[in-house]
Scaffold this motif. Structure first.
Motif, short mmCIF file in Angstrom:
data_model
loop_
_atom_site.label_atom_id
_atom_site.label_comp_id
_atom_site.label_asym_id
_atom_site.label_seq_id
_atom_site.Cartn_x
_atom_site.Cartn_y
_atom_site.Cartn_z
N LEU A 1 0.83 -1.19 0.00
CA LEU A 1 0.00 0.00 0.00
C LEU A 1 0.88 1.26 0.00
O LEU A 1 0.57 2.25 -0.66
CB LEU A 1 -0.92 -0.01 1.22
CG LEU A 1 -2.02 1.05 1.25
CD1 LEU A 1 -2.98 0.87 0.08
CD2 LEU A 1 -2.78 0.97 2.57
N GLY A 2 1.98 1.19 0.73
CA GLY A 2 2.89 2.33 0.78
C GLY A 2 3.47 2.67 -0.58
O GLY A 2 3.56 3.84 -0.95
N ALA A 3 3.86 1.65 -1.33
CA ALA A 3 4.42 1.88 -2.66
C ALA A 3 3.39 2.51 -3.58
O ALA A 3 3.69 3.41 -4.37
CB ALA A 3 4.92 0.56 -3.26
N SER A 4 2.14 2.04 -3.47
CA SER A 4 1.07 2.59 -4.29
C SER A 4 0.79 4.04 -3.90
O SER A 4 0.67 4.92 -4.77
CB SER A 4 -0.21 1.76 -4.11
OG SER A 4 -1.25 2.26 -4.92
N LYS A 5 0.73 4.34 -2.61
CA LYS A 5 0.50 5.69 -2.13
C LYS A 5 1.59 6.65 -2.63
O LYS A 5 1.30 7.75 -3.09
CB LYS A 5 0.47 5.73 -0.61
CG LYS A 5 -0.81 5.27 0.02
CD LYS A 5 -0.69 5.44 1.54
CE LYS A 5 -1.93 4.98 2.25
NZ LYS A 5 -1.80 5.16 3.72
N ARG A 6 2.83 6.23 -2.49
CA ARG A 6 3.93 7.11 -2.89
C ARG A 6 3.86 7.46 -4.36
O ARG A 6 4.17 8.58 -4.76
CB ARG A 6 5.28 6.44 -2.57
CG ARG A 6 5.72 6.58 -1.12
CD ARG A 6 7.12 6.08 -0.91
NE ARG A 6 7.23 4.64 -1.03
CZ ARG A 6 6.98 3.79 -0.05
NH1 ARG A 6 6.62 4.23 1.16
NH2 ARG A 6 7.11 2.49 -0.24
N THR A 7 3.43 6.49 -5.17
CA THR A 7 3.30 6.77 -6.60
C THR A 7 2.18 7.76 -6.86
O THR A 7 2.35 8.74 -7.59
CB THR A 7 3.05 5.46 -7.37
OG1 THR A 7 4.08 4.52 -7.06
CG2 THR A 7 3.04 5.71 -8.87
N VAL A 8 1.02 7.52 -6.25
CA VAL A 8 -0.13 8.39 -6.44
C VAL A 8 0.18 9.80 -5.96
O VAL A 8 -0.18 10.80 -6.60
CB VAL A 8 -1.38 7.84 -5.74
CG1 VAL A 8 -2.53 8.85 -5.77
CG2 VAL A 8 -1.82 6.53 -6.38
N TYR A 9 0.86 9.92 -4.82
CA TYR A 9 1.18 11.24 -4.26
C TYR A 9 2.08 12.05 -5.20
O TYR A 9 2.11 13.27 -5.10
CB TYR A 9 1.88 11.10 -2.92
CG TYR A 9 1.00 10.58 -1.79
CD1 TYR A 9 -0.39 10.49 -1.94
CD2 TYR A 9 1.55 10.18 -0.59
CE1 TYR A 9 -1.18 10.00 -0.92
CE2 TYR A 9 0.76 9.70 0.44
CZ TYR A 9 -0.60 9.60 0.27
OH TYR A 9 -1.39 9.13 1.28
#
Length: 229
Positions: free
Chosen positions: A99-107
């Motif tokens: 989830l962290g990797a996905s969040k960082r990309t979206v951010y």
């Protein structure tokens, strides 16, 4: 007025394009819509809209005609969705390991302010409005010529911005408008699945203000003794 038809013809011939370069305009209120441009009848993704314009269609699209929530968000038409903002959307699609990797990309996805009324599209040669961004689909060798043309006047390096998601809406549209710089992208699964981008094609977005400079440089670069013919 810039001669968009002439520039489009130059780009098509020099780059051996399939279809037209696409003019895209971000409109902030209904009264700013270009006269005579109809609303699109179908509800589709921004990447598909760009492909329709590449094929010759001219139209505009309010938020209600944008099928993709992620595309509508980065184009400033609506707020980011909860599943997108939380990272759950791309995690469920299997794009990231956590989830962290996905969040960082979206951010880190470039997105326009949430004040867009509609997006407007036309093949460049048919544009009766001043575009914000011009989008080009082409094969890698043609993208090489575009990259060389971008550097023709001042030289330097190109630093493309992309992450393999939201390529047409963010990489080629929002990023270019926000930064005033060309951007090259490898595309994304969504755009390749839904918009008609060929597997062998890439996408690039250019600020409309640099179109004349780009076309002039392209003619010189493609005719240069050091260019592969």
């Amino acid at each position: 007025m810039t001669d968009y038809a002439k520039i489009s013809a130059t780009l098509k011939e020099a780059l051996h394009l399939t279809g037209s370069p696409v003019a895209v305009k971000i409109v902030l209120s209904e009264d700013k819509l270009p006269a005579g441009v109809p609303e699109i009848e179908e509800t589709v993704r921004h990447c598909r809209m760009v492909s329709l314009a590449r094929e010759g269609k001219v139209f505009y699209a309010p938020d209600s005609k944008h099928q993709c929530g992620g595309g509508a968000w980065v184009l400033g038409l609506r707020e980011i969705g909860e599943s997108m903002e939380s990272g759950e959307h791309y995690l469920k699609l299997g794009k990231y390991s956590s989830l962290g990797a996905s969040k960082r990309t979206v951010y880190n996805v470039p997105a326009l302010p949430q004040d867009t009324y509609a997006t407007v599209y036309a093949p460049l040669e048919k544009a009766t409005f001043v575009p914000d961004v011009v989008i080009i689909f082409a094969k890698p060798f043609s993208m090489l010529k575009l990259a060389q043309s971008t550097l023709f006047r001042l030289g330097g390096r190109i630093y493309p911005e992309f992450s393999g998601i939201q390529s047409i809406c963010s990489d080629a549209t929002a990023y270019v408008l926000l930064n005033g710089e060309p951007n090259f992208s490898l595309g994304c699964d969504g755009s390749r699945k839904f918009s008609g981008i060929a597997d062998e094609e890439m996408v690039a977005g250019f600020p409309a203000e640099r179109l004349e400079e780009l076309a002039d440089a392209l003619l010189q670069v493609t005719a240069a003794p050091g260019s592969k013919k």
